[in-house]
Design a protein around this motif. Sequence first.
Motif, mmCIF file in Angstrom:
data_model
loop_
_atom_site.group_PDB
_atom_site.id
_atom_site.type_symbol
_atom_site.label_atom_id
_atom_site.label_comp_id
_atom_site.label_asym_id
_atom_site.label_seq_id
_atom_site.Cartn_x
_atom_site.Cartn_y
_atom_site.Cartn_z
ATOM 1 N N GLY A 87 2.211 5.610 4.256
ATOM 2 C CA GLY A 87 2.886 4.343 4.526
ATOM 3 C C GLY A 87 3.457 4.363 5.931
ATOM 4 O O GLY A 87 4.286 5.218 6.241
ATOM 5 N N GLU A 88 3.025 3.451 6.762
ATOM 6 C CA GLU A 88 3.459 3.449 8.157
ATOM 7 C C GLU A 88 3.942 2.069 8.601
ATOM 8 O O GLU A 88 3.362 1.059 8.243
ATOM 9 N N VAL A 89 5.003 2.072 9.358
ATOM 10 C CA VAL A 89 5.412 0.916 10.148
ATOM 11 C C VAL A 89 5.391 1.415 11.582
ATOM 12 O O VAL A 89 6.321 2.085 12.039
ATOM 13 N N SER A 90 4.306 1.173 12.276
ATOM 14 C CA SER A 90 4.140 1.818 13.571
ATOM 15 C C SER A 90 3.352 0.935 14.527
ATOM 16 O O SER A 90 2.676 -0.016 14.131
ATOM 17 N N GLY A 91 3.467 1.287 15.797
ATOM 18 C CA GLY A 91 2.694 0.610 16.832
ATOM 19 C C GLY A 91 3.082 -0.829 17.061
ATOM 20 O O GLY A 91 2.274 -1.615 17.556
ATOM 21 N N ASN A 92 4.314 -1.190 16.700
ATOM 22 C CA ASN A 92 4.767 -2.572 16.866
ATOM 23 C C ASN A 92 5.584 -2.719 18.153
ATOM 24 O O ASN A 92 6.268 -1.789 18.587
ATOM 25 N N SER A 93 5.509 -3.903 18.732
ATOM 26 C CA SER A 93 6.277 -4.195 19.932
ATOM 27 C C SER A 93 7.052 -5.488 19.721
ATOM 28 O O SER A 93 6.471 -6.523 19.388
ATOM 29 N N SER A 144 11.069 0.427 5.594
ATOM 30 C CA SER A 144 9.910 0.909 4.843
ATOM 31 C C SER A 144 10.375 1.734 3.654
ATOM 32 O O SER A 144 11.311 2.525 3.761
ATOM 33 N N ASN A 145 9.724 1.554 2.500
ATOM 34 C CA ASN A 145 9.930 2.383 1.314
ATOM 35 C C ASN A 145 8.598 3.002 0.906
ATOM 36 O O ASN A 145 7.554 2.340 0.985
ATOM 37 N N GLN A 146 8.629 4.245 0.471
ATOM 38 C CA GLN A 146 7.418 4.906 -0.019
ATOM 39 C C GLN A 146 7.778 5.797 -1.192
ATOM 40 O O GLN A 146 8.707 6.605 -1.111
ATOM 41 N N THR A 147 7.051 5.641 -2.306
ATOM 42 C CA THR A 147 7.307 6.415 -3.519
ATOM 43 C C THR A 147 6.006 6.973 -4.074
ATOM 44 O O THR A 147 5.029 6.226 -4.228
ATOM 45 N N ASN A 148 5.988 8.268 -4.365
ATOM 46 C CA ASN A 148 4.852 8.915 -5.017
ATOM 47 C C ASN A 148 5.314 9.504 -6.346
ATOM 48 O O ASN A 148 6.350 10.178 -6.391
ATOM 49 N N VAL A 149 4.561 9.273 -7.411
ATOM 50 C CA VAL A 149 4.841 9.872 -8.714
ATOM 51 C C VAL A 149 3.544 10.434 -9.272
ATOM 52 O O VAL A 149 2.534 9.723 -9.344
ATOM 53 N N GLN A 150 3.549 11.705 -9.670
ATOM 54 C CA GLN A 150 2.374 12.313 -10.279
ATOM 55 C C GLN A 150 2.802 13.155 -11.477
ATOM 56 O O GLN A 150 3.712 13.984 -11.365
ATOM 57 N N VAL A 151 2.172 12.939 -12.610
ATOM 58 C CA VAL A 151 2.450 13.700 -13.830
ATOM 59 C C VAL A 151 1.133 14.286 -14.341
ATOM 60 O O VAL A 151 0.179 13.541 -14.598
ATOM 61 N N GLY A 153 2.484 12.979 0.912
ATOM 62 C CA GLY A 153 3.021 11.681 1.309
ATOM 63 C C GLY A 153 3.406 11.679 2.774
ATOM 64 O O GLY A 153 4.117 12.576 3.239
ATOM 65 N N TRP A 154 2.918 10.700 3.492
ATOM 66 C CA TRP A 154 3.267 10.537 4.902
ATOM 67 C C TRP A 154 3.895 9.169 5.048
ATOM 68 O O TRP A 154 3.228 8.140 4.950
ATOM 69 N N GLY A 155 5.204 9.153 5.224
ATOM 70 C CA GLY A 155 5.912 7.894 5.426
ATOM 71 C C GLY A 155 6.489 7.875 6.823
ATOM 72 O O GLY A 155 7.331 8.715 7.155
ATOM 73 N N ALA A 156 6.035 6.964 7.642
ATOM 74 C CA ALA A 156 6.422 6.980 9.056
ATOM 75 C C ALA A 156 6.911 5.615 9.522
ATOM 76 O O ALA A 156 6.316 4.591 9.212
ATOM 77 N N VAL A 157 8.017 5.628 10.228
ATOM 78 C CA VAL A 157 8.441 4.485 11.024
ATOM 79 C C VAL A 157 8.475 5.005 12.453
ATOM 80 O O VAL A 157 9.418 5.672 12.867
ATOM 81 N N GLY A 158 7.397 4.790 13.177
ATOM 82 C CA GLY A 158 7.283 5.439 14.468
ATOM 83 C C GLY A 158 6.470 4.658 15.474
ATOM 84 O O GLY A 158 5.745 3.730 15.130
#
Length: 336
Positions: free
Chosen positions: A23-29, A85-92, A107-112
Amino acid sequence: MTPPPPPPHSSTPHASSNASSQGEVSGNSVNTFSGHSYPTDSSDGNVSTEVTNIGSDATINNQAFENASGVVSANQNSGANSMASNQTNVQVNTVSGGLKYSASTDGWGAVGWNLIEVGTIGATINYDGNSYLGDNAFANASGIISLNQNSAANSLLQNQTNVQVNQLSQKSEPGDGWSSSAPLLVGYVGSNTVDIYAQPGQVDSYDDYAKGLTNYNANSTINGNAFDGASGIISANQNSGANSLLQNQTTVQVTTLGTSTGHISNVLGGEVEGNTLQVTATGQPCNYSSLAQTNYAANATIGGNAFAHASGVISLSQNTGANSMMQNQTSIQVNQ
């Protein structure tokens, strides 16, 4: 007639489960400019003034999310030029045999790599902006709750949560590698540039009251019965401080191994790094009465019965300080 025999199979069943999310929020101007270079209306004392983000409130109250359960992700924003940004992973995994090689959750969660440029002349940025969480909001809620609440201009917020549960009854056979479980969680708020410029536009005797104000009278409040009796994994960022970066990261791993002697690993890398905050707020250089103020009359409050009787893993960042960076990181691993 006698039924045919079942097909041959390994004495120990295996399973492999790998999940990956990005999940990324990136490369914005974001480039915003407001103001005028010369006073145009004598009725206001010939003071050039532009206002950005005034009286913007973010509020969650009454019975919002009361008794909620499961996975809840919420972003609430009233701050200009902001990103969340929100990112959630669940694995059972429930495996009657062994896990072959790995059951990993990456999980890769980036605001960059975002650029926010705000140029104002005679500016007030983030005036009377409040973040409020109260009454019975999230009371008795349970599960995985991720919340970003922002009323501040030019801010970045990010939550990342990873939960992995493995139940293994047998170990892997020799030659199959270790029974392993390797959650890899990278929460990144980095390489962002926030460039804020606020200055009165006209230099003459009329600009006695020209000011450059940033983050004036901005409050963050959690009170009432907010999160009263809540349980599970709770990650919350509440921000009313202009030009700020906040990040929460939580990983929880529970593994029941049975007879396995497998290798269980957990890698957590949460970063708030490589960011540039450049804030220039200047008053009228020729008049002593003109002011440049940053973070004036801003308060952070947690009161009432907030978080009373709450249980589990709770990560909270609450900020009213302009030009700030905050990060929480929690890793929990239980092997039985």
